[in-house]
Every structure is written in structure tokens, then in C-alpha cells.
Design an enzyme around this catalytic site. Structure first.
Site, PDB file in Angstrom:
ATOM      1  N   GLU A   1      -4.729   2.400  -4.137  1.00  0.00           N
ATOM      2  CA  GLU A   1      -3.264   2.487  -4.155  1.00  0.00           C
ATOM      3  C   GLU A   1      -2.652   1.240  -3.546  1.00  0.00           C
ATOM      4  O   GLU A   1      -1.479   1.222  -3.166  1.00  0.00           O
ATOM      5  CB  GLU A   1      -2.817   3.743  -3.340  1.00  0.00           C
ATOM      6  CG  GLU A   1      -3.060   3.670  -1.873  1.00  0.00           C
ATOM      7  CD  GLU A   1      -4.473   4.044  -1.438  1.00  0.00           C
ATOM      8  OE1 GLU A   1      -5.345   4.138  -2.337  1.00  0.00           O
ATOM      9  OE2 GLU A   1      -4.713   4.192  -0.240  1.00  0.00           O
TER      10      GLU A   1
ATOM     11  N   ASP B   1       0.862  -1.209   0.000  1.00  0.00           N
ATOM     12  CA  ASP B   1       0.000   0.000   0.000  1.00  0.00           C
ATOM     13  C   ASP B   1       0.886   1.242   0.000  1.00  0.00           C
ATOM     14  O   ASP B   1       1.893   1.294   0.699  1.00  0.00           O
ATOM     15  CB  ASP B   1      -0.909  -0.009   1.247  1.00  0.00           C
ATOM     16  CG  ASP B   1      -1.939   1.123   1.167  1.00  0.00           C
ATOM     17  OD1 ASP B   1      -2.865   1.026   0.301  1.00  0.00           O
ATOM     18  OD2 ASP B   1      -1.770   2.117   1.911  1.00  0.00           O
TER      19      ASP B   1
ATOM     20  N   ASP C   1      -2.132   9.299 -10.681  1.00  0.00           N
ATOM     21  CA  ASP C   1      -2.079   8.121 -11.563  1.00  0.00           C
ATOM     22  C   ASP C   1      -0.657   7.813 -12.012  1.00  0.00           C
ATOM     23  O   ASP C   1      -0.251   6.646 -12.077  1.00  0.00           O
ATOM     24  CB  ASP C   1      -2.953   8.363 -12.795  1.00  0.00           C
ATOM     25  CG  ASP C   1      -4.442   8.399 -12.464  1.00  0.00           C
ATOM     26  OD1 ASP C   1      -4.816   7.938 -11.365  1.00  0.00           O
ATOM     27  OD2 ASP C   1      -5.231   8.842 -13.340  1.00  0.00           O
TER      28      ASP C   1
END
Lengths: 678, 283
Positions: free
Chosen positions: A586, A542, A559
């Protein structure tokens, strides 16, 4: 139909020719035989006449040339009136017994003449005398003027016969002449004897029957008028007449049997123009005639008078089995020739029928081949074209006559790789004796344009022998073009499919596998690890404080950040079987097959190190100012006691702990049974 | 039905033909003086003429000898006959229904002829001491026994005393004399003259005798028919060739014309026969 008519016409010509040949041959043999028969009979007749000539000479020598007779004749010649008549009667009285005996010897006439050729005494018609014979009897005139013996046939006022006229003289004085004659009937009898003795033995036939046909112009006016009724015209020709039997029997008591056979033959020949024509020619001839199933030779012997003029015909009728045999043989040969030619004609008809059938089949096949839409040609052993169809003309641009007889390879074959040394497909077929199918050949048309063909070349067999090749081909330019287009489309489809597949399994933003792929992969790897008792590691990654990053740099930058992290994760997992997926937001998940606890921790560390080396600025990460990752790592050796959900949950718990422990941290555990080891 | 029509089709024309043809056949026979063939040839055309005249078929029947012919007449097997004088007289003597129709003329248009007694050369029966051998034609010949016997009588000879023989016909009788087989012969004068060239000499000649005639059988032919036939035949004389005065297609014995015949013409024969009966033909 025309060929049938032509064959029939030729058959008819041959048949006519054969029959004509046989007929002419038979006629030739028959004529030769008739000629031989004619010669033989002529010899017999001459012999018969000669026999009576000798007899007449003997009678003259022994009977006439006596003192008593000559003196009496002398006295008659030199007397007149009643005295002469009495002397004449005495001569009749003297010689009548002799004459009656001579009648028995077949002598018909004994006739004395005066020196001036008047009749002195006819023993066969004694009441008729003193008439002049000058106009009607040249032989008598000659005997009395030239004083020489005259022999030969001559007609007369009463009788007609073969005359032997002797001049008479007494004491050096010519006193007249005497005639000793034999009629045709005596000659006929003698001829019959000869025939029975030898002639018909030669001819192998039965007795001949004869008739005497007098030539009317030669004798009619000589006859005493009252004797005309004793003659009748023959059916053969109006110029020929015959003495009736009753004339002979009434005037000289000779028994003459009439021949119905001769009458029938005359009746039959009366319709023959050939006989009529030959009778006019006054020459001897012979013909064959068929009467009631029997064949007869009919010979006409010309008889000349003492002036060498035609005076009569001796007609003989003889049964002739040989000529019947010739005719039967001729008929048999004719029938055989007809049968033979008919058989040939029938075979010809059969051949024509077969030929027509073959042509129909050829036409049928030609129609089929021409309408095939596929080019077809055949070659012989040398590769020379022996047949082409219309489609081939269309394809190659040549006319059939331009192609026939030419070498196919030289004309339009194009080797596969434009290599001139490549073998001709036909030669290959002949060599291997097998069918070759290929779409790799190119042919060249009349303009020199090259086009691809699909070709099937097969050996052409006649019975068991290969006599050439039969090749069909078609232009596959369009097909080839379509195939290329199709191939290209397929490639594009494959590419699209791959893209779709990629889209379906990968995350569109980062390019790594998406969550659905992860779910499938984790199940599969889990089962594999359980089956092979191999370790499996799961890293849950993460990005720390990524919400803040989006807030600070916007989503586009966010992005980009995600893409760089994903690429780094992908790079960090070096083995092909390592599986990197975006788990959500994410958060990423990494599956490491055959990876134990230490190795997975080591991979996690490597990931963190490489992320760190990216140095992506992240002001929201207050602690590090750069992008950092929290990694939860769980390893497992599945043995049946745990599930894949347990495995994911355990990894997720490790991530949670890493975040709890301040982020940018790695927390690892082992999932084993109900225990979880950190 | 078709067969009936066909039969009618054939029968009707035939019946009309038969209706038009003579209703019966006349049977005619000539004296057999020649062979059958020559006799038929001599009389065939005459028969055709008879057929035309009578509108009847005429059948020519050949009888082999005189007696057969006379017997046939007597038995009604003949309707017409051509006879010599003596046979006629003999026939009439026993059968009065045999009646004369016409007499035939000779080449010189004479209805009579004569018989002669002949010898050879200068012979004379009176000079012959022996009975001469005599040649005769045949019993039914007028010139045969009958007239010869009458001609011999002036020479004091008779056939009853002299050897005689029948030689068949006039010619043979004449030749028998010439050959020396017979000293005398009785022959028709015309025949005798024919053989004068051989020294045949006529010693004596008979009175004219009626010639050959056509007779009819009154039992088989009605008088009217006979009269009509006679009339028709006599009318033919005018149709004979004007220059030759003959009908060439008829036989030599009958072609020179005809005159009407009467039974009394033959009385001279009857008289001779009464005086000199012929032994061979005595009834």
C-alpha cells in the site's frame, strides 16, 4: 528459309529478265547491223552484175554484131552435116581468140544457139553441141521465141552463171542467139574490188570471202551426167551444192582459190537450225557466227533465175569486229547486271538475316514479356496503344487486337482519386520525360471492375527522341489486402506491445508505474538533476492501516481502495513529468522533478487533501475512520556527494517519521551532503 | 598396280585390232592424166576394193608426171601402178619385174583403143606443099609421137621433118587443129570423134592397141600375191552391175571391167617403138 527461297527465285527471275533484255537488245542491234550489211552487199552484188551486163552488151555490139560473125552463124543455121560442122569450126576458129581475151575480162561463156534453142557452139566446151536447151535454158528459149534480150542468173548443163542472151538476126532473118555469161566467180571478183574500194570501208572490216551455193532441185537434172562428180553437197543443207574448184579449173582454166574460211563457216552453220530454216525459205538473210574467237557476218543473198525462181545463194563471209563488240558489250552488261543483282540479293539476305534476328529478338522479348507475369504495354505520343503482352490481356480481359490502336487512358486508366480530370500517367511521363512509379493508380478491366495497380511508366526512346511510353503494371489487389491485414496486425502488435510495455512498467492493479519503473526513473531523474543542478523531490506515500482495511473489507475492496488512491495521486501530480509509482503493497512513490522543498510539501498537502475528499470509509483507522495517507517527502539538489539510495532512504525515513508521528502526517526533509534537514 | 591394269586394259583390245588388220600396206599410183584431186577421186574406191581383196591397206600415191611414176616403180617405191601402154612398155623395157596384172575395158567392153590422125575440114596433108605443123599430146602418150609418126608415114611425112608441139592432152591437140594452130594432130579416136562437130576430120586410124593396165612390182610383191590379186580382180567382173556392166563407184577409166593382161599383148607397141622411137623418151 521460305523467304530466302522466294528472294532467290525473284533474283533468278530478275536475272533472267535482265539477261533476256540485254540479249534481246544485243540481238536487235546485231540484226539491224546484219540487215544493213545485207543491203549494202546486195547493192554491191547488183552493181557487179550490172557491170558485167554492160560488158556483155559491149561484146555483143562490138564483136558479135559484125557481118562476118552473123553471116557465119546464118550459114551454120542453114547448113547440115559435115558442112555445118566445118562452118561451126570456122566460127570457133574466128572467135576463139576473142573468147580467150574475154576470158581475161572475166567472161566465162560465149555460147551460140540455133533458132530452135539447140546448142550451136559452146566456146567453153566446144565438143558439146546440138543438144536441146529447151528444157534447161528458159532464157535461150525466150530470146529465140520472143527475140528479146534476156538477162539474169540461170543454171545450165555445164556452167551456171549470170546470163545475157541476145537474139541474132541476119538480113532480117532470125538466125539464133548468143549468150555471153559471167560466172559467180567473176561476180565475186568484182564484188571483192567493190568491197576493197568502199563496202568494207563502210563496214570497217576486212575482205569478204564468197561462195556460190547452187540450189540442187533447180539445176541438178540439167547437168550433163558426167559433170555430177564436180559438185559436192554443202554441209549447210542437202539442197545446196557447190562447184568444186577443179571443175572450173579443168573446164575453163579459171584459177579459183578455195576458201578454208568459208568451208569452216559452212561446217559451223551446218548445226544451226535457224540457218537451215531460212535456207528453206529462199530469202536473203544474214547471220553472225563466231569462229575461233573471231566473229563473222555471213550473208546469204538469194539469187533468182530468169523465171524468178530461187536458184542459188551467194554466201559472203566477212570478219565483223562490230558484232564482236556488241557481243562483248552484251556479255559485260550481263556480268554487270548479274553482279548488281547478286549484290542486291546479298543485301536482301543480310536484311532477311537481320529481320529474322530482329524477329527472334522480338519473339524472345515477347516470350519474356508474356511470361513476366507483369502487364506491359507501349503507347505512342498520342497515348495510342502500340503493343501489349499476354499478361495484359489476362489482367484487363481484352484481346490484344482490341487494345491495339486504342487510347490507353480512355480504355482502362482510372485516375487516382476517380477524378476524371487527373492527368494520364503516360501524358505525365511524356511531359516530364521521366519515369513515374506509383502504386496509387487504379485500372479498369473489361468488366468494369476497378483494381489497384503498381505501375512503372517510362519514356520510350528511339535514339534521343521520345516516341512514346512503355508501361508495366501489376494488379496489387491482393498485396494491398495483405498490406492492410499486415497494417492491422502491426497496429494490434503495437497495441499489444504498448499494453505489455504498460504492464511491464505499470502496476497492474492501480495503473500507475510499478516499482521497476520507479527504480529506472529515479536513477534517470537523479542523474538529470545532478547534471542540470536542478532540484528533485521524492514523496513516499503509505496508506494508513491498510492491513486492517483488507481485513475489514476484503482484498477486493482493498484493491479498489488502492486504485482510488493511485488515481488520486496521479491527479494530484499535474505536471507531465511528475512520476507516480506503486512502490510496494500500500506504499506509493512520487518523483517530482524541478521541485523544491516547499513545492513538494505543497504537493503532499494537496494529495492528502484530495484523499481526504474521497472520504473512503476505513473503520480500522480509528482516529479518522477514513482512509488517510502518511507522506514522507525528501527534496534534494544533487551535487555528487549523495546517492540515489541516500535520497530514497531519506524519503523513506521521512515516511517512517510521519507514521511515527501518528499517521496522516507529512514529514519533509532536504538531503544535502551528509546532512538531512527536516 | 592400277596403272598396269589400265595399260593392259587399253593395250589388249588394241593389239587384237591390229592383229586383225592387214599386216602391211600396198602402194598404188595411177598415171597422172588428171589433176590430183580427180585422180584420187577416180581411184579411191578402186583402192578400197584392192584393200578388201588383199586384206592389206592400200595407199594411193599421186605422182606428178609419168617419169616420176616410172622412177618410183623402178626404185621399188610402188607395188602397183595404173599405166598406159607406152609407159608400160618403157617401164618393162628397163625393168622386167614390172609385170601386167589386168587390162581395163572401155565403155563398149573393148580392151583396145585406136589413135587417129586428124585435120580440119577438107584439108589433106598430101595437098599441103609445106610441112604441116602437128599437135601432139605428150611424149609418153601412145597416141602422141609413137602412133602419129606411124600414121604420118603413108602421107610421106615424118615428125622428124615436120614441126610438132606437145600441147598436153588429146583435147588440146584436137582444138589446136580446129583453131588452126596446127594442121594435123594425133589424138585418141574417141576424142577425135567428139570434135567432129567442129569440123575435125579423121584422116587415118591406127590398128587396135592394148589399153591401160594394172601392173605389179614383182620385187615387192610375191608372185602368189600377184596371181591371187589378178584372180580376185577378174572375179569382180561378175560382181559388176549386171545391167550397166560397170562398177559405178570406180573411175570412168576403170569401171567397165577387166581382162587378164599379158606382156605379149603389148608387143605391137614394142614393134612401133622399135620402128618409131620417141626422141623425148629415149633411154
Amino acid at each position: 528459309m521460305k523467304r530466302y527461297l522466294v528472294s532467290s527465285f525473284i533474283f533468278f527471275l530478275f536475272l533472267c529478265g535482265a539477261i533476256l533484255l540485254i540479249y534481246s537488245r544485243c540481238i536487235q542491234i546485231q540484226n539491224d547491223h546484219l540487215q544493213q550489211h545485207l543491203f549494202t552487199e546486195q547493192a554491191a552484188i547488183r552493181s557487179s552484175i550490172h557491170t558485167y551486163s554492160l560488158l556483155a552488151q559491149a561484146i555483143n555490139d562490138e564483136v558479135i554484131q559484125t557481118e562476118q560473125v552473123l553471116k557465119l552463124v546464118h550459114d551454120i543455121t542453114n547448113s547440115h552435116g559435115k558442112e555445118q560442122n566445118i562452118l561451126r569450126g570456122q566460127l570457133y576458129r574466128l572467135l576463139d581468140p576473142v573468147y580467150q581475151r574475154l576470158r581475161g575480162k572475166q567472161v566465162r561463156q560465149l555460147h551460140f544457139h540455133f533458132p530452135d534453142s539447140r546448142s550451136m557452139l559452146r566456146f567453153h566446151a566446144p565438143s558439146r553441141s546440138d543438144d536441146s536447151l529447151v528444157a534447161v535454158r528458159p532464157s535461150v528459149v525466150r530470146a529465140n521465141t520472143d527475140h528479146e534480150i534476156v538477162n539474169g542468173f540461170e543454171s545450165g548443163r555445164i556452167f551456171h552463171g549470170f546470163r545475157h542472151v541476145y537474139p541474132l538476126s541476119y538480113q532480117g532473118e532470125h538466125i539464133g542467139s548468143v549468150e555471153i555469161s559471167t560466172s559467180f566467180y567473176q561476180i565475186r571478183n568484182e564484188f571483192k574490188h567493190l568491197s576493197e574500194d568502199g563496202l568494207n570501208t563502210l563496214n570497217n572490216s576486212n575482205k569478204s570471202q564468197l561462195a556460190f551455193l547452187l540450189y540442187r532441185p533447180e539445176m541438178w537434172n540439167k547437168l550433163f551426167d558426167d559433170l555430177h562428180t564436180f559438185y559436192q553437197t554443202t554441209p549447210l543443207h542437202p539442197d545446196y551444192i557447190i562447184e568444186r574448184a577443179d571443175l572450173i579449173s579443168s573446164l575453163c582454166s579459171e584459177k579459183i582459190s578455195e576458201s578454208p574460211l568459208v568451208d569452216r563457216v559452212q561446217q559451223k552453220l551446218s548445226h544451226s537450225s535457224e540457218v537451215a530454216r531460212k535456207l528453206k525459205q529462199h530469202r536473203s538473210f544474214a547471220v553472225a557466227v563466231n569462229l575461233r574467237g573471231t566473229t563473222y557476218t555471213v550473208v546469204f543473198h538469194s539469187v533468182q533465175n530468169t523465171l524468178k525462181q530461187h536458184a542459188a545463194y551467194i554466201m559472203s563471209v566477212t570478219p565483223e569486229p562490230f558484232i564482236a563488240t556488241i557481243r562483248n558489250d552484251g556479255i559485260l552488261m550481263g556480268v554487270l547486271a548479274t553482279v548488281l543483282l547478286t549484290v542486291i540479293l546479298l543485301y536482301r539476305f543480310r536484311f532477311l538475316a537481320a529481320d529474322e534476328n530482329e524477329k527472334r529478338q522480338a519473339l524472345f522479348l515477347s516470350n519474356i514479356s508474356d511470361n513476366l507475369g507483369t502487364a506491359l504495354y507501349t503507347t505512342n505520343h498520342e497515348g495510342t496503344i502500340t503493343f501489349t503482352n499476354t499478361a495484359m490481356e489476362v489482367l484487363l480481359g481484352y484481346q490484344q487486337k482490341e487494345m491495339l490502336g486504342r487510347n490507353a487512358h480512355e480504355l482502362f486508366h482510372q485516375p487516382q482519386d476517380t477524378d476524371d480530370h487527373s492527368p494520364c500517367i503516360c501524358e505525365e511521363v511524356l511531359r516530364t520525360n521521366t519515369t513515374i512509379r506509383s502504386d496509387a493508380y487504379y485500372f479498369v478491366d473489361r468488366t468494369g471492375a476497378l483494381f489497384p495497380v503498381e505501375v512503372v511508366c517510362s519514356p520510350l526512346r528511339d535514339h534521343k527522341q521520345t516516341i512514346g511510353t512503355a508501361t508495366i503494371f501489376q494488379d496489387i489487389s491482393k498485396r494491398r489486402e495483405q498490406e492492410e491485414q499486415l497494417q492491422q496486425a502491426q497496429q494490434e502488435l503495437i497495441s499489444a506491445n504498448a499494453s505489455l510495455k504498460n504492464l511491464a512498467s505499470h502496476d497492474g492493479l492501480t495503473g500507475v508505474y510499478n516499482r521497476r519503473s520507479f527504480d529506472e526513473q529515479v536513477e534517470r531523474l537523479w542523474r538529470s538533476a545532478a547534471r542540470h543542478k536542478q532540484p528533485l523531490a521524492l514523496l513516499m506515500v503509505d496508506i494508513d492501516h491498510f492491513k486492517r482495511y483488507n481485513d475489514l473489507f476484503g482484498h477486493l475492496q482493498g484493491d479498489e481502495c488502492l486504485r482510488r488512491v493511485a488515481q488520486t495521486l496521479q491527479k494530484a501530480c499535474k505536471r507531465p513529468e511528475d512520476f507516480v509509482a506503486r512502490y510496494g503493497g500500500e506504499e506509493f512513490a512520487i518523483l517530482l522533478p524541478l521541485t523544491g522543498h516547499d513545492d513538494s510539501e505543497h504537493v503532499a498537502q494537496r494529495i492528502q487533501a484530495q484523499i481526504g475528499s474521497l472520504a473512503i470509509e476505513h473503520p480500522g483507522n480509528e482516529k479518522n475512520q477514513r482512509i488517510t495517507l502518511s507522506i514522507g517527502c525528501c527534496t534534494c539538489l544533487p551535487d555528487g556527494g549523495e546517492t540515489v539510495q541516500d535520497f530514497i532512504f531519506a524519503a523513506d525515513q521521512c515516511l517512517y517519521r510521519a507514521k511515527e508521528e501518528g499517521r496522516n502526517t507529512i514529514c519533509c526533509c532536504r538531503l544535502q551532503g551528509d546532512e538531512q534537514e527536516s | 598396280m592400277f596403272r598396269i591394269l589400265l595399260a593392259l586394259f587399253i593395250f589388249l583390245p588394241l593389239s587384237s585390232v591390229f592383229a586383225a588388220s592387214p599386216s602391211s600396206t600396198l602402194r598404188f599410183s595411177p598415171l597422172p592424166m588428171l589433176s590430183e584431186h580427180l585422180v584420187k577421186e577416180q581411184f579411191l574406191s578402186f583402192c578400197s576394193s584392192l584393200s578388201e581383196l588383199t586384206c592389206q591397206n592400200v595407199s594411193l600415191i599421186y605422182k606428178k608426171d609419168y617419169q616420176d611414176l616410172l622412177k618410183a616403180l623402178h626404185n621399188d617405191e610402188l607395188d602397183l601402178a595404173y599405166l598406159g601402154p607406152l609407159p608400160y612398155v618403157m617401164a618393162r623395157k628397163t625393168d622386167p619385174d614390172i609385170i601386167p596384172v589386168v587390162r581395163f575395158l572401155d565403155k563398149h567392153q573393148k580392151a583396145t583403143y585406136t589413135c587417129s590422125l586428124v585435120t580440119f575440114g577438107h584439108n589433106h596433108p598430101n595437098l599441103d606443099a609445106d610441112y604441116p605443123t602437128i599437135a601432139l599430146t605428150q611424149p609418153y602418150s601412145t597416141c602422141g609421137y609413137l602412133v602419129t609418126e606411124s600414121l604420118l608415114s603413108p602421107y610421106q611425112h615424118s615428125l622428124n621433118d615436120c614441126p610438132y608441139t606437145y600441147v598436153g592432152d588429146h583435147e588440146q591437140a584436137a582444138l589446136a587443129v580446129i583453131r588452126g594452130d596446127a594442121a594435123l594432130a594425133g589424138v585418141k579416136t574417141t576424142i577425135a570423134r567428139r570434135y567432129e562437130n567442129l569440123g575435125l576430120t579423121i584422116l587415118d586410124e591406127s590398128a587396135p592397141l592394148p589399153g591401160f593396165l594394172l601392173v605389179a612390182n614383182r620385187r615387192t610383191l610375191d608372185p602368189a600375191t600377184i596371181d591371187q590379186l589378178r584372180s580376185d580382180l577378174l572375179s569382180l567382173n561378175h560382181a559388176f552391175s549386171a545391167d550397166q556392166k560397170e562398177k559405178p563407184e570406180w573411175g570412168k577409166m576403170i569401171r567397165y571391167g577387166m581382162i587378164e593382161a599379158h606382156d605379149e599383148d603389148y608387143d605391137a607397141i614394142r614393134a612401133l617403138l622399135t620402128r618409131f622411137p620417141v626422141p623425148e623418151i629415149l633411154p
